[in-house]
Design a protein around this motif. Sequence first.
Motif, mmCIF file in Angstrom:
data_model
loop_
_atom_site.group_PDB
_atom_site.id
_atom_site.type_symbol
_atom_site.label_atom_id
_atom_site.label_comp_id
_atom_site.label_asym_id
_atom_site.label_seq_id
_atom_site.Cartn_x
_atom_site.Cartn_y
_atom_site.Cartn_z
ATOM 1 N N LEU A 287 0.838 -1.202 0.000
ATOM 2 C CA LEU A 287 0.000 0.000 0.000
ATOM 3 C C LEU A 287 0.870 1.248 0.000
ATOM 4 C CD1 LEU A 287 -2.646 -0.482 2.831
ATOM 5 C CD2 LEU A 287 -3.081 -0.434 0.385
ATOM 6 N N PRO A 288 0.445 2.312 -0.706
ATOM 7 C CA PRO A 288 1.132 3.587 -0.504
ATOM 8 C C PRO A 288 0.746 4.161 0.860
ATOM 9 C CG PRO A 288 -0.683 3.867 -2.046
ATOM 10 C CD PRO A 288 -0.629 2.406 -1.714
ATOM 11 N N LEU A 289 1.722 4.735 1.530
ATOM 12 C CA LEU A 289 1.475 5.347 2.837
ATOM 13 C C LEU A 289 1.373 6.860 2.670
ATOM 14 C CD1 LEU A 289 4.023 3.211 4.847
ATOM 15 C CD2 LEU A 289 1.531 3.000 4.849
ATOM 16 N N VAL A 290 0.597 7.495 3.531
ATOM 17 C CA VAL A 290 0.410 8.941 3.450
ATOM 18 C C VAL A 290 1.418 9.640 4.364
ATOM 19 C CG1 VAL A 290 -1.221 10.835 3.579
ATOM 20 C CG2 VAL A 290 -2.062 8.506 3.238
ATOM 21 N N TYR A 291 2.164 10.552 3.791
ATOM 22 C CA TYR A 291 3.135 11.344 4.532
ATOM 23 C C TYR A 291 2.821 12.830 4.398
ATOM 24 C CZ TYR A 291 6.574 7.831 5.963
ATOM 25 O OH TYR A 291 7.210 6.795 6.604
ATOM 26 N N VAL A 292 3.454 13.618 5.250
ATOM 27 C CA VAL A 292 3.527 15.065 5.043
ATOM 28 C C VAL A 292 4.998 15.460 5.009
ATOM 29 C CG1 VAL A 292 1.308 15.764 6.008
ATOM 30 C CG2 VAL A 292 3.259 15.457 7.535
ATOM 31 N N ASP A 293 5.302 16.441 4.172
ATOM 32 C CA ASP A 293 6.608 17.095 4.172
ATOM 33 C C ASP A 293 6.369 18.550 4.528
ATOM 34 O OD1 ASP A 293 8.980 15.490 3.366
ATOM 35 O OD2 ASP A 293 7.830 15.070 1.551
ATOM 36 N N ALA A 294 7.101 19.057 5.507
ATOM 37 C CA ALA A 294 7.005 20.472 5.856
ATOM 38 C C ALA A 294 8.340 21.147 5.563
ATOM 39 C CB ALA A 294 6.652 20.642 7.325
ATOM 40 N N VAL A 295 8.266 22.282 4.873
ATOM 41 C CA VAL A 295 9.448 23.107 4.639
ATOM 42 C C VAL A 295 9.367 24.265 5.631
ATOM 43 C CG1 VAL A 295 10.739 24.469 2.933
ATOM 44 C CG2 VAL A 295 9.386 22.489 2.190
ATOM 45 N N PRO A 296 10.129 24.207 6.739
ATOM 46 C CA PRO A 296 10.029 25.277 7.736
ATOM 47 C C PRO A 296 10.760 26.518 7.235
ATOM 48 C CG PRO A 296 11.334 23.390 8.563
ATOM 49 C CD PRO A 296 11.115 23.181 7.109
ATOM 50 N N VAL A 297 10.094 27.653 7.338
ATOM 51 C CA VAL A 297 10.717 28.899 6.843
ATOM 52 C C VAL A 297 10.546 30.011 7.877
ATOM 53 C CG1 VAL A 297 10.343 28.328 4.403
ATOM 54 C CG2 VAL A 297 8.611 29.659 5.629
ATOM 55 N N ARG A 298 11.461 30.968 7.800
ATOM 56 C CA ARG A 298 11.302 32.235 8.494
ATOM 57 C C ARG A 298 10.856 33.254 7.451
ATOM 58 N NH1 ARG A 298 11.537 31.245 14.007
ATOM 59 N NH2 ARG A 298 13.543 30.400 14.641
ATOM 60 N N VAL A 299 9.878 34.076 7.810
ATOM 61 C CA VAL A 299 9.385 35.100 6.880
ATOM 62 C C VAL A 299 9.561 36.477 7.511
ATOM 63 C CG1 VAL A 299 7.708 33.566 5.781
ATOM 64 C CG2 VAL A 299 7.018 34.929 7.754
ATOM 65 N N ASP A 300 9.633 37.488 6.648
ATOM 66 C CA ASP A 300 9.676 38.857 7.171
ATOM 67 C C ASP A 300 8.248 39.380 7.363
ATOM 68 O OD1 ASP A 300 8.714 39.696 4.699
ATOM 69 O OD2 ASP A 300 10.641 40.427 3.990
ATOM 70 N N ASP A 301 8.123 40.634 7.745
ATOM 71 C CA ASP A 301 6.796 41.178 8.068
ATOM 72 C C ASP A 301 5.825 41.130 6.892
ATOM 73 O OD1 ASP A 301 7.565 41.704 10.607
ATOM 74 O OD2 ASP A 301 7.860 43.848 10.330
ATOM 75 N N SER A 302 6.365 41.120 5.685
ATOM 76 C CA SER A 302 5.473 41.084 4.524
ATOM 77 C C SER A 302 5.252 39.663 4.024
ATOM 78 C CB SER A 302 6.027 41.974 3.409
ATOM 79 O OG SER A 302 7.265 41.498 2.962
ATOM 80 N N GLY A 303 5.705 38.658 4.780
ATOM 81 C CA GLY A 303 5.461 37.273 4.407
ATOM 82 C C GLY A 303 6.507 36.690 3.472
ATOM 83 N N ASP A 304 7.486 37.483 3.086
ATOM 84 C CA ASP A 304 8.521 37.010 2.168
ATOM 85 C C ASP A 304 9.468 36.064 2.918
ATOM 86 O OD1 ASP A 304 9.358 37.117 -0.450
ATOM 87 O OD2 ASP A 304 10.737 38.785 -0.135
ATOM 88 N N VAL A 305 9.800 34.951 2.261
ATOM 89 C CA VAL A 305 10.678 33.969 2.908
ATOM 90 C C VAL A 305 12.107 34.491 2.960
ATOM 91 C CG1 VAL A 305 11.695 31.664 2.654
ATOM 92 C CG2 VAL A 305 9.241 32.004 2.314
ATOM 93 N N VAL A 306 12.686 34.483 4.141
ATOM 94 C CA VAL A 306 14.075 34.923 4.266
ATOM 95 C C VAL A 306 15.024 33.764 4.547
ATOM 96 C CG1 VAL A 306 13.507 37.293 4.917
ATOM 97 C CG2 VAL A 306 13.724 35.566 6.697
ATOM 98 N N SER A 307 14.535 32.691 5.165
ATOM 99 C CA SER A 307 15.422 31.542 5.368
ATOM 100 C C SER A 307 14.605 30.268 5.500
ATOM 101 C CB SER A 307 16.326 31.740 6.579
ATOM 102 O OG SER A 307 15.566 31.906 7.743
ATOM 103 N N VAL A 308 15.301 29.163 5.306
ATOM 104 C CA VAL A 308 14.700 27.830 5.297
ATOM 105 C C VAL A 308 15.440 26.980 6.325
ATOM 106 C CG1 VAL A 308 14.214 25.794 3.873
ATOM 107 C CG2 VAL A 308 14.222 28.076 2.829
ATOM 108 N N GLY A 309 14.693 26.252 7.132
ATOM 109 C CA GLY A 309 15.310 25.409 8.156
ATOM 110 C C GLY A 309 15.532 23.992 7.670
ATOM 111 N N LEU A 310 16.765 23.560 7.689
ATOM 112 C CA LEU A 310 17.076 22.186 7.301
ATOM 113 C C LEU A 310 17.721 21.467 8.480
ATOM 114 C CD1 LEU A 310 18.531 22.596 3.678
ATOM 115 C CD2 LEU A 310 16.209 21.971 4.363
ATOM 116 N N LEU A 311 17.278 20.245 8.712
ATOM 117 C CA LEU A 311 17.837 19.408 9.777
ATOM 118 C C LEU A 311 19.092 18.726 9.282
ATOM 119 C CD1 LEU A 311 14.399 17.892 10.709
ATOM 120 C CD2 LEU A 311 15.742 19.383 12.214
ATOM 121 N N LEU A 312 20.068 18.622 10.161
ATOM 122 C CA LEU A 312 21.281 17.885 9.832
ATOM 123 C C LEU A 312 21.201 16.541 10.536
ATOM 124 C CD1 LEU A 312 24.013 18.369 8.321
ATOM 125 C CD2 LEU A 312 24.997 18.868 10.570
#
Lengths: 189, 189, 189, 189
Positions: B35-60
């Motif tokens: 069976l295919p299993l259901v997953y979620v992928d989340a790309v964690p980001v920091r945004v500025d006051d206008s919602g623009d992405v300024v950085s992305v969090g990656l786990l090591l």
Amino acid sequence: MTDTAEFPPDDEHEHPTGQTGWLSPEEIAAVRAQLPLVYVDAVPVRVDDSGDVVSVGLLLRASPLGSMTRALVTGRVLYHERVRDALLRHIEKDLGPVALPQVPASPQPFTVAEYFPTPGITPFHDPRQHAISLAYVVPVNGDCRPQQNALDLAWLTPEEVCSDTVQAEMVNGQGALVRQAMAYVGRLD
Amino acid sequence: MTDTAEFPPDDEHEHPTGQTGWLSPEEIAAVRAQLPLVYVDAVPVRVDDSGDVVSVGLLLRASPLGSMTRALVTGRVLYHERVRDALLRHIEKDLGPVALPQVPASPQPFTVAEYFPTPGITPFHDPRQHAISLAYVVPVNGDCRPQQNALDLAWLTPEEVCSDTVQAEMVNGQGALVRQAMAYVGRLD
Amino acid sequence: MTDTAEFPPDDEHEHPTGQTGWLSPEEIAAVRAQLPLVYVDAVPVRVDDSGDVVSVGLLLRASPLGSMTRALVTGRVLYHERVRDALLRHIEKDLGPVALPQVPASPQPFTVAEYFPTPGITPFHDPRQHAISLAYVVPVNGDCRPQQNALDLAWLTPEEVCSDTVQAEMVNGQGALVRQAMAYVGRLD
Amino acid sequence: MTDTAEFPPDDEHEHPTGQTGWLSPEEIAAVRAQLPLVYVDAVPVRVDDSGDVVSVGLLLRASPLGSMTRALVTGRVLYHERVRDALLRHIEKDLGPVALPQVPASPQPFTVAEYFPTPGITPFHDPRQHAISLAYVVPVNGDCRPQQNALDLAWLTPEEVCSDTVQAEMVNGQGALVRQAMAYVGRLD
């Protein structure tokens, strides 16, 4: 979600990799009580030359209790099957081999319908299982004919599918789903 | 997909409905092959006051073979769990309890990543299983700390996460997925 | 954005409501310095039977300075014109009358490209004006031929359009836009 | 679209680049009769910890004829202004300076509302002009107070905003737009 037992036929007759050794009925029941299953929902539409939706195809089915319900094209995604191939397979299964569906180029669904076995958590409900369904609007250009367990295929206008009458004929939240689809295409009544 | 065995702990320790009687290891192996299993992928980001992405969090993470890889937040959706609750649970699991994630209001993912056990069918690959993952960009406002099996959490600019160096440190297609996320937020380098 | 002066011909020859009394050249210049204009960008693609993108159509144009550039289908939305009709009109203008485009059923674009007269604010730049462009992926089934000011129409694979060579031939951020489109359809190299 | 004359104040008092020499009233009238204008529509919402929409903020306004209408946050995108900055500016203008809006990370709107001066072409209508509006759902976390020409700001449940009573209080198609927004967030009644 259909009321028909879609699970075993899928696996016995249509497994795309031809694998044997599928889960036994007991194992299927165990899986259904333990894991969310992946589904696709397709909203078949006719569009005009500018891409505007002019009608929506709804299947007419008899429920086990004898009442008539209207339903979308829906079904499970199999092991090792791409989502777009599952869409094609279920559209062919329900609308016939010459429907000429235009499966969207993007895998982004217009929504994710979460069918819970418990009513009320989301607008969607499936008493048999927890199904997570990727929902797509799929224009079809060809000749569509209801297959197997569908009694008819009706092409209704966006206004008609959002009407109280037709909404009352849809079950398990598919009425809400087709209205979400009409919202997505800018045709919510 | 992480290299760590995420499947059993999920079920033994975190089952949201507290059910016992989960599938045995043999049954899990059978399900994973069927069976295919259901997953979620989340790309964690920091945004500025206008919602623009300024950085992305990656786990090591350290892979079983000792090499270092960078990874997104990812994990399975459990039986009777809403997709948005699965997102929250996995973000808390990986970024800690005070990350203050802003889970999107809409269930529409920016893409669906299809991880096949066979490489080359899609950009995504998971040698253990067929996983269908709903992918979301999730702004986090709070304090994030790597948990358990992650060695570090790095905040990189959109340009950095798309660079050849960082892309080479990501596995199973997550490099492509993070670039798709940057395309979605208008920050593809 | 094309380098050709697309503004006046649109208005003189193609105004959908046949109105006279269009702005004078001085007024056009004033408007362009004072208001953002609405554009559409279309990424013409060929898809296989399952909707997967197999190639992307790029127009070859000679810039005023004589260099060769590759471009998407793009153009302004006119007064009293629907976005989907603007898409159709510009596709016909650039690919000919029998391209048979499948304009998407939903008005939701895959992104909004903001072309600023000042470089660096977004990835998109238009020295003439501030244009806000709704971007769509549009499968075309028919025979496509480059029209008027295009020298050629090339069908390239998703990998090719994302390559450094082709990216270097695209201007004003359209290289980024076509990569965003490939991300959207799951074909980012 | 609001019934108030939003056009001149925008330009006289808020032009982000401080340019003088804006179009005269005659020129504005000419532009409005010749070009589609770019707008944003924001649907302000309150969300719970899991991102689920719990209420929608609607402004109460008195129309020029004295009737009461409910409206979304809406307004024009100015020359050289980013769409996300226009969203922020109009939310601050209508909900006050401490609304703490979470402008979406992606420029992809949930729909494009095409307001035509002629009724019936789309569900949206603006007797003054042809406006093409990018529509976003924007969670707000802070304290919201109606500003200037709004009499009140009411927080209604998704069910309430879709009710016949509230729908009858919305004009120019904004009732349809807020229902499209509820469909997008999975809360269509």
